[in-house]
Design an enzyme around this catalytic site. Sequence first.
Site, PDB file in Angstrom:
ATOM      1  CG  ASP A 187       0.007  -0.036   2.522  1.00  0.00           C
ATOM      2  OD1 ASP A 187       0.304  -1.149   2.975  1.00  0.00           O
ATOM      3  OD2 ASP A 187       0.444   1.029   2.994  1.00  0.00           O
ATOM      4  CG  ASP A 223       2.849   5.027   5.482  1.00  0.00           C
ATOM      5  OD1 ASP A 223       2.231   4.045   5.949  1.00  0.00           O
ATOM      6  OD2 ASP A 223       3.395   5.877   6.192  1.00  0.00           O
TER       7      ASP A 223
END
Length: 277
Positions: free
Chosen positions: A215, A217
């Site tokens: 992902d 951040d």
Amino acid sequence: MANAEIGVIGGSGFYSFLDDVTEIQVDTPYGAPSDSLFLGEIAGRRVAFLPRHGRGHHLPPHRINYRANLWALRSVGARQILGPCAVGGLRPEYGPGTLLVPDQLVDRTKSRGGTYFDGLPLPDGTVPNVVHVSLADPYCPTGRAAALKAARGQEWEAVDGGTLVVIEGPRFSTRAESLWHQAQGWSVVGMTGHPEAALARELELCYTSLTLVTDLDAGAESGEGVSHEEVLRVFAANVDRLRGVLFDAVAELPANEDRGCLCTGALGGLNPGFELP
Ligand SMILES: [Zn+2]
């Protein structure tokens, strides 16, 4: 007795489909490791797998007994360690699915046993000496080269180098923390890379981190921030590819006795005060 050459600290996705896996329990002066060790063979190399969070993934990053984990792997013969882990990307170009092999580490953890040289006696009464190892270059150059070559072989263009900042967790970063990490020029953020690398160095083990971005951040994206479900989804989508890289990297690693890197002499001949396992 168990006889491994190489250790892999990762989840069950990395060993559960091997033909011949032997499960052994190892105890250490620091207590029990995260789980049993699972011994198997890849490309003729003997590998010990250890699920970092336990096979049921019940251990949060700050509860992992890192000292026991590295000690256990060394005690079965492993001298080179591959440590894959999930991370958040701190730059927009390091989106989900990026594989980054870091060359630097920043420790922002708070509550972990991060050294074998803490002056406290071991259960058998021996007291470790005060030893300061160099962690200027925290990762094994030979292991890094093997990982990068293995990734290329899987047609996965890995990012060569970058800084992994390790936070305490288990919560993800605030936006302010994430923006600060980015402003420092750091690359990815995780929760388990430290003290794994430091402890490996203290035991004169070669340690290589392979980080899989699951992902962006909180500070590197504009949406809702990181969710646990998204992390799991991206990891699952890439686990086969990552396993392929790890297995090819195992095959690329030199024989333990042929290692020419500085990791093997990290103690500089100093007496640690205890018998290395
Ligand atoms: Zn090395």
